[in-house]
Design an enzyme around this catalytic site. Sequence first.
Site, PDB file in Angstrom:
ATOM      1  N   CYS A  37       0.841  -1.180   0.000  1.00 56.59           N
ATOM      2  CA  CYS A  37       0.000   0.000   0.000  1.00 56.59           C
ATOM      3  C   CYS A  37       0.889   1.247   0.000  1.00 56.59           C
ATOM      4  O   CYS A  37       1.902   1.250   0.692  1.00 56.59           O
ATOM      5  CB  CYS A  37      -0.887  -0.039   1.234  1.00 56.59           C
ATOM      6  SG  CYS A  37      -2.081   1.299   1.302  1.00 56.59           S
ATOM      7  N   PRO A  38       0.601   2.246  -0.745  1.00 59.60           N
ATOM      8  CA  PRO A  38      -0.555   2.550  -1.590  1.00 59.60           C
ATOM      9  C   PRO A  38      -0.341   2.273  -3.073  1.00 59.60           C
ATOM     10  O   PRO A  38      -1.090   2.767  -3.898  1.00 59.60           O
ATOM     11  CB  PRO A  38      -0.739   4.045  -1.366  1.00 59.60           C
ATOM     12  CG  PRO A  38       0.665   4.558  -1.295  1.00 59.60           C
ATOM     13  CD  PRO A  38       1.426   3.452  -0.569  1.00 59.60           C
TER      14      PRO A  38
END
Length: 118
Positions: A56-57
Amino acid sequence: MTGRRLRLFGRGPASRRTDPPDAAVSSPPFLQPERTVVPPSGLAPALTIDALGRKCPIPIIMLAEQIRDVPLGAVVAVLADDPAAYTDVPSWCAMKSQEFVCAQDLPRGWALFIRRTL
């Protein structure tokens, strides 16, 4: 894009090695069936984004950059194994007025299906 971002998104040049690869040290074999996605009936993704192994992201950023490349009403499949992506992709869809269709379990991670509405 900067050089670091190009490498993060897999668009930069491959890293250069000056020493020959050691035969005793090799990477594990790549298993192709792991990334094979059989969509639920009626869903044929126009684009598959392979974010397996990315944290993530990055899966969200890859989706945001590439969803504009498919026509309206088309389905995008995001392959991800980061637990945050499993909850972030549907949230991103709600924030950006895209339709989250479904999630499908894979041997490693999930295939998340998004229909482009805007």
